[in-house]
Design a protein around this motif. Structure first.
Motif, PDB file in Angstrom:
ATOM      1  N   ALA A 196      11.788   7.471   8.419  1.00  0.00           N
ATOM      2  CA  ALA A 196      12.088   6.495   9.367  1.00  0.00           C
ATOM      3  C   ALA A 196      11.218   5.255   8.758  1.00  0.00           C
ATOM      4  N   GLY A 197      11.589   4.129   9.275  1.00  0.00           N
ATOM      5  CA  GLY A 197      10.820   2.656   9.154  1.00  0.00           C
ATOM      6  C   GLY A 197       9.866   2.593  10.327  1.00  0.00           C
ATOM      7  N   MET A 198       9.055   3.685  10.380  1.00  0.00           N
ATOM      8  CA  MET A 198       7.861   3.891  11.256  1.00  0.00           C
ATOM      9  C   MET A 198       6.569   3.930  10.586  1.00  0.00           C
ATOM     10  N   GLY A 199       5.503   4.130  11.458  1.00  0.00           N
ATOM     11  CA  GLY A 199       4.214   4.792  10.973  1.00  0.00           C
ATOM     12  C   GLY A 199       4.092   6.115  11.446  1.00  0.00           C
ATOM     13  N   PHE A 200       2.773   6.714  11.336  1.00  0.00           N
ATOM     14  CA  PHE A 200       2.699   7.918  11.821  1.00  0.00           C
ATOM     15  C   PHE A 200       3.331   8.550  12.886  1.00  0.00           C
TER      16      PHE A 200
ATOM     17  N   TYR B 260       0.820  -1.368  -0.046  1.00  0.00           N
ATOM     18  CA  TYR B 260      -0.083  -0.027  -0.056  1.00  0.00           C
ATOM     19  C   TYR B 260       0.775   1.166   0.159  1.00  0.00           C
ATOM     20  N   THR B 261       0.753   2.080  -0.831  1.00  0.00           N
ATOM     21  CA  THR B 261       1.435   3.402  -0.963  1.00  0.00           C
ATOM     22  C   THR B 261       0.611   4.711  -0.898  1.00  0.00           C
TER      23      THR B 261
ATOM     24  N   ASP C 253       8.006 -10.753   5.950  1.00  0.00           N
ATOM     25  CA  ASP C 253       8.376  -9.430   6.502  1.00  0.00           C
ATOM     26  C   ASP C 253       7.249  -8.218   6.244  1.00  0.00           C
ATOM     27  N   ASN C 254       7.277  -7.522   7.144  1.00  0.00           N
ATOM     28  CA  ASN C 254       6.504  -6.305   6.908  1.00  0.00           C
ATOM     29  C   ASN C 254       7.267  -5.021   7.164  1.00  0.00           C
ATOM     30  N   ARG C 255       7.583  -4.033   6.151  1.00  0.00           N
ATOM     31  CA  ARG C 255       8.035  -2.988   6.173  1.00  0.00           C
ATOM     32  C   ARG C 255       7.156  -1.728   6.055  1.00  0.00           C
ATOM     33  N   VAL C 256       7.313  -0.761   7.155  1.00  0.00           N
ATOM     34  CA  VAL C 256       6.498   0.348   6.842  1.00  0.00           C
ATOM     35  C   VAL C 256       7.480   1.519   6.952  1.00  0.00           C
ATOM     36  N   ARG C 257       7.398   2.592   5.707  1.00  0.00           N
ATOM     37  CA  ARG C 257       8.219   3.613   5.908  1.00  0.00           C
ATOM     38  C   ARG C 257       7.302   5.085   5.869  1.00  0.00           C
ATOM     39  N   THR C 258       7.825   6.077   6.454  1.00  0.00           N
ATOM     40  CA  THR C 258       7.324   7.189   6.399  1.00  0.00           C
ATOM     41  C   THR C 258       8.079   8.377   6.377  1.00  0.00           C
TER      42      THR C 258
ATOM     43  N   VAL D  55       6.114  20.919  -0.126  1.00  0.00           N
ATOM     44  CA  VAL D  55       6.189  19.769   0.943  1.00  0.00           C
ATOM     45  C   VAL D  55       5.653  18.407   0.238  1.00  0.00           C
ATOM     46  N   ARG D  56       6.342  17.505   0.542  1.00  0.00           N
ATOM     47  CA  ARG D  56       6.113  16.163  -0.014  1.00  0.00           C
ATOM     48  C   ARG D  56       5.937  15.151   1.257  1.00  0.00           C
ATOM     49  N   TYR D  57       4.854  14.426   1.304  1.00  0.00           N
ATOM     50  CA  TYR D  57       4.629  13.189   2.243  1.00  0.00           C
ATOM     51  C   TYR D  57       4.503  11.962   1.580  1.00  0.00           C
ATOM     52  N   TRP D  58       5.144  10.870   1.988  1.00  0.00           N
ATOM     53  CA  TRP D  58       5.335   9.706   1.273  1.00  0.00           C
ATOM     54  C   TRP D  58       5.492   8.623   2.427  1.00  0.00           C
ATOM     55  N   GLU D  59       4.612   7.560   2.227  1.00  0.00           N
ATOM     56  CA  GLU D  59       4.539   6.393   2.891  1.00  0.00           C
ATOM     57  C   GLU D  59       4.062   5.087   2.187  1.00  0.00           C
TER      58      GLU D  59
END
Length: 462
Positions: A193-197, A30-31, A165-170, A144-148
């Motif tokens: 970071a490799g985090m959520g919100f 999901y992007t 594996d599960n990878r989350v990037r924000t 300003v750009r926001y990407w996750e």
């Protein structure tokens, strides 16, 4: 994502028709991305992708195919074509035991992207925008750009690997343009970071906007940078992009295995100054370039690359390992299922030394202080690089004095790391996207403040 039985059947089909190794890579992603210009949200996009990559080896030859048709017939037909392309049946009686592997999750996510409203994400962008725009009357434009993204993968192969594996990037990226007397300069800052919100509870969003604006404002009034061979002090954090590009890529099996690297065949030899040690570490919790396993299912690890100037290791994927007769190091990465993996960096940085940053500056009579580095280019075979300094200052009589713009650092990576004569104790990492033959991937670069005794600085002679 796919049943173990179907994965088993895909691997068996590849080897039935050719090769000595088979691998399946399944990805669901999901992007979501937004772009804000001058306070208005101009672009927004989101989507889901799901696909499968199938790869086979025959000795040191590889064939890769991918599909987003997930029917059994399509997958087995793709597997058959991969095996046939390899052209030689090596395994006639396959005994395959796919045992799901328990992987320790070092990268805990608290707030997943899908669970956060669009309004909250846009509010973060507005905070960064306002901070940058209000920094100075010289700021004329802010973007300003926001990407996750949230990526789930499954990797299985004929060696018995079956891992998920599960990878989350924000990431938040701010560009600010300043204008003064017809001159325009851009400042950029892009923490991730490799985090959520929850990432936005860990960083100062307003300060991120100010960093981008401050760079633009400082540089738009700066004098042209001097040219010539100078001592250069390179600041920590994103200053590590030079090591990443000019040295790191040359330590990947992608180039080493082909002999197309200045570091090929030099394990155990002195390649850098004694004060230089460096690692690639994909295990750092929630770091931008970290994963629990690489894209071949090998657990990531901390790889020592250089220790006190001595070359200690390379970054190796399975195919590179076959070509080099060495074990994989958990370094195989790819942009998505449409790319075959190859050896790539994760979080690559020079380790801290014994000097305080202030001490390094004080011991430099005249030179350039590169506070923020920009983009550049490098040839891994020769190590030749060319990098822009986005924010630079003169060092005079051991003190940072006036800002200078337009500086470019030119040299060869293997020569520069031998000329590092002071290493600070303030190691920090910055975030970027790294491009190579397996696509564009998140990667951390980093270092403490360092001094290079001499680099060719492209600028303008007085």
């Amino acid at each position: 994502m796919l049943s173990k039985e179907l994965v088993h059947e895909i691997i068996s089909t590849v080897l039935k028709y050719g090769g000595d190794f088979a691998e399946v890579f399944v990805e669901k992603r999901y992007t979501n991305s937004f772009e804000m210009k001058n306070g208005d949200l101009e672009n927004a996009s989101s989507g889901n992708s799901f696909g499968v990559g199938i790869r086979g080896f025959l000795n040191t030859q590889a064939v890769y195919a991918y599909t987003n048709d997930l029917s059994r017939e399509s997958l087995l037909n793709t597997a058959k074509r991969v095996g046939e392309a390899l052209g030689e049946i090596k395994i006639k009686d396959l005994t395959l035991n796919l045992t799901p592997k328990e992987i320790e999750n070092k990268h805990i996510v608290l707030l997943y992207p899908e669970d956060i409203t669009k309004k909250k994400k846009v509010d973060v962008m507005k905070r960064a925008y306002s901070s940058a725009k209000n920094y100075s009357d010289l700021i004329k434009q802010v973007v300003v750009r926001y990407w996750e993204y949230n990526q789930n993968i499954l990797v299985a192969n004929s060696d018995g690997v079956f891992a998920e594996d599960n990878r989350v990037r924000t990431r938040l990226m701010i560009s600010a343009v300043a204008e003064h007397n017809g001159v325009m300069e851009t400042g950029f800052y892009g923490p991730g970071a490799g985090m959520g919100f929850e990432f936005f509870d860990r960083i100062d969003v307003e300060e991120a906007g100010k960093v981008a604006a401050r760079t633009a404002v400082k540089m738009v009034k700066a004098d042209p940078a001097p040219a010539g061979k100078l001592p250069v002090v390179i600041a920590n954090e994103f200053g590590g992009v030079i090591f990443h590009e000019a040295v790191g890529h040359a330590l990947e099996a992608t180039s080493v295995a082909k002999g197309a690297s200045v570091f090929a065949g030099k394990l155990g030899q002195k390649v850098a100054a004694e004060c230089v040690s460096a690692v690639d570490d994909g295990t750092i919790p929630n770091a931008w370039g970290s994963t629990n396993i690489d894209d071949e299912g090998t657990p990531t690890r901390r790889n020592l690359l250089i220790e006190k100037g001595i070359l200690k290791g390379y970054m190796i994927d399975k195919l590179g390992g076959r070509r080099m007769n060495m074990e994989p190091t958990g370094s195989a990465r790819r942009q998505d299922y449409t790319f075959a993996p190859t050896s790539r960096m994760t979080n690559t940085f020079i380790l801290p030394g014994d000097n305080y940053p202030e001490e390094i500056i004080a011991n430099t009579e005249y030179g350039l202080y590169a506070k923020r580095m920009g983009g550049g280019s490098v040839n891994p075979a020769t190590g030749e690089f060319n990098f822009a300094v986005n924010e630079g200052y003169l060092i005079e009589n051991g003190k940072i004095t006036k800002p200078v713009r337009g500086a470019t650092l030119i040299g060869k990576g293997y020569e520069i790391i031998q000329k590092i004569d002071m290493v600070g104790n303030d190691v920090a990492r910055g975030q970027g996207m790294c491009g190579s033959i397996s696509g564009s991937i998140p990667a951390d670069v980093g270092q403490p403040t360092i001094r290079v005794s001499e680099i060719i600085v492209g600028g303008r002679n007085k």
